[in-house]
Scaffold this active site. Sequence first.
Site, PDB file in Angstrom:
ATOM      1  N   CYS A 246      -6.658  21.230 -32.287  1.00  0.00           N
ATOM      2  CA  CYS A 246      -6.668  20.773 -33.445  1.00  0.00           C
ATOM      3  C   CYS A 246      -8.134  19.788 -33.738  1.00  0.00           C
ATOM      4  CB  CYS A 246      -5.368  20.242 -33.931  1.00  0.00           C
ATOM      5  SG  CYS A 246      -4.024  21.388 -33.699  1.00  0.00           S
ATOM      6  N   ALA A 247      -9.136  20.242 -33.583  1.00  0.00           N
ATOM      7  CA  ALA A 247      -9.946  19.448 -33.152  1.00  0.00           C
ATOM      8  C   ALA A 247     -10.902  18.672 -34.339  1.00  0.00           C
ATOM      9  CB  ALA A 247     -11.058  20.400 -32.291  1.00  0.00           C
ATOM     10  N   ALA A 248     -10.726  19.068 -35.473  1.00  0.00           N
ATOM     11  CA  ALA A 248     -11.653  18.446 -36.533  1.00  0.00           C
ATOM     12  C   ALA A 248     -11.430  16.939 -36.695  1.00  0.00           C
ATOM     13  CB  ALA A 248     -11.667  19.165 -37.997  1.00  0.00           C
ATOM     14  N   PRO A 249     -12.360  16.291 -36.958  1.00  0.00           N
ATOM     15  CA  PRO A 249     -13.642  16.385 -37.135  1.00  0.00           C
ATOM     16  C   PRO A 249     -14.569  16.692 -36.009  1.00  0.00           C
ATOM     17  CG  PRO A 249     -13.375  14.190 -37.540  1.00  0.00           C
ATOM     18  CD  PRO A 249     -12.244  14.737 -37.179  1.00  0.00           C
ATOM     19  N   GLY A 250     -13.945  16.473 -34.823  1.00  0.00           N
ATOM     20  CA  GLY A 250     -14.870  16.743 -33.498  1.00  0.00           C
ATOM     21  C   GLY A 250     -15.024  15.440 -32.680  1.00  0.00           C
ATOM     22  N   LYS A 252     -12.866  13.611 -30.808  1.00  0.00           N
ATOM     23  CA  LYS A 252     -12.459  14.004 -29.402  1.00  0.00           C
ATOM     24  C   LYS A 252     -13.097  15.067 -28.703  1.00  0.00           C
ATOM     25  CE  LYS A 252      -7.919  12.144 -30.928  1.00  0.00           C
ATOM     26  NZ  LYS A 252      -8.256  11.986 -32.492  1.00  0.00           N
ATOM     27  N   ASP A 297      -6.080  29.432 -36.502  1.00  0.00           N
ATOM     28  CA  ASP A 297      -5.049  28.750 -36.861  1.00  0.00           C
ATOM     29  C   ASP A 297      -4.457  28.785 -35.162  1.00  0.00           C
ATOM     30  OD1 ASP A 297      -2.332  28.369 -36.889  1.00  0.00           O
ATOM     31  OD2 ASP A 297      -1.806  29.659 -38.292  1.00  0.00           O
ATOM     32  N   ASP A 327      -3.976  17.366 -30.196  1.00  0.00           N
ATOM     33  CA  ASP A 327      -3.795  16.161 -31.301  1.00  0.00           C
ATOM     34  C   ASP A 327      -3.355  16.974 -32.321  1.00  0.00           C
ATOM     35  OD1 ASP A 327      -4.236  13.332 -32.009  1.00  0.00           O
ATOM     36  OD2 ASP A 327      -5.914  14.070 -33.140  1.00  0.00           O
ATOM     37  N   CYS A 377      -1.186  10.380 -34.707  1.00  0.00           N
ATOM     38  CA  CYS A 377      -1.694   9.170 -35.102  1.00  0.00           C
ATOM     39  C   CYS A 377      -0.515   8.736 -36.271  1.00  0.00           C
ATOM     40  CB  CYS A 377      -2.751   9.120 -35.867  1.00  0.00           C
ATOM     41  SG  CYS A 377      -2.998  10.377 -37.275  1.00  0.00           S
TER      42      CYS A 377
END
Length: 473
Positions: A246-250, A252, A297, A327, A377
């Site tokens: 779940c990478a956005a916005p990038g 990590k 997804d 994440d 978070c």
Amino acid sequence: MNVELCSHLHSFNFTFCMKLLINASHNKSLISALGTLEAERKYESLLNCLSHPPAFTTVRVNTHLASVKQVKILLFEEIHKQFKGLSVPVLQHPELQDILLIPVIGPRKDLQKQSSEVIVGAQCGNSVLRGAHVFVPGIISASKFMKAGDVVSVYSDIEGKCKRGAKEFLGTKVFIGNGISELSRSEIFSSTDSLKGIGVRMTDPVYLSPSLDNVLSSYLFLQNLPSAVVSHVLNPQPGERILDMCAAPGGKTTHLATLMHDQGEVIAMDKIANKVKKIKQNASLLQLNCIKAFCCDGTKALATGKREDGQEGPPFSAESFDRILLDVPCSGMGQRPNMAYSWTLKEVTSYQPLQRKLFSMAVKLLKPGGILVYSTCTITLSENEEQVAWALETFPCLQLQSQEPRIGGEGMMGAGLSLDQLKLLQRFDPSSVTSRGMDINSLQDSREEDLILLANKDCIGFFIAKFIKLNSK
């Protein structure tokens, strides 16, 4: 912020979150261990922290392009210029060598409120408290005769009750600082075009943080301290195949690629196309070539049949990644500052099923001997320790691992985990330190090691768990 308003905010936040954190999480163990009054005091302290920004602005250096020493010098010069000669130090974190810390000065109580006012949305207000200028889309209301060049006071509409285009707003609002209007009222609200630039350039915010928009953009990445810790905990190695589910916005994603010296493969996924575009933009800006971003997804990332020859993107074969960062989407109740809680109990508790679907997929995609790091978070037990307890019961192949570096505290009791298991988790709890704000005099009198300790504690609420997959059963 005046005392009456802070009291109103605090009462609203406290009532909602006490119900969420204690009732929804069924955290009888914590209440039993601490006592009802102490548990309430702990949550009250936490919620007070959440309504204020962290004590430091944290930036990650892109060590792929520049040394930390070089960037530290450039950043100090930029801050000195922005703060008109005010001497604010830039500190290198001793355990996170690629992280630089900038103390936040505030809350500043000597600012003179102006007769001309601009009202912004709560999200925009949160950004201003962390150093941003006011961009036009965030402006809801402006005084009747406001002209470009006027000195204005900016307020956050914390309850979302101000009507767009209003000439006056008498509802509940939080003063967040003064600035200079870049546009007139008529230009903001009468334009047929969708304006996107700066509407108010903040000159005297309540919390003084550097504005880093387009500043050293190839060398710096704004990132909360715990978010930077996550990538170090995963500890990717050059040549490995890594998945950021779940990478956005990038942030990590690019950190992982940097730690690997841009050698290997980092697969980044998000189910929203515009967010995937942002990941690609950040990878390009930081000149990282090992990142491949796909719109997918995460719950559907596993191939059910044979993959096509040469296929790079999802769905992926089972047990094909050395390390996975998960994440997950979460309630975000650890984000700071947050002056306007708009969630319902139903909305917050809806994240747990999605997180479990994503976690189950991650376990299937991870190689035996591989590492899975789960992070959020948020501060809720149901999205953190309860998920760890569920994972250990559901997947016997998983085992909790110790984490390095160790910056946060141990996990919260209440989910049935043992004390030894709680010690393997990292929970960043802003209420663990009492911060009364920082002015330039107290900053100059502080030792560097004390400032680092404060930065480790006075950050956003965050949670990290690290697992190893022992076998494929």
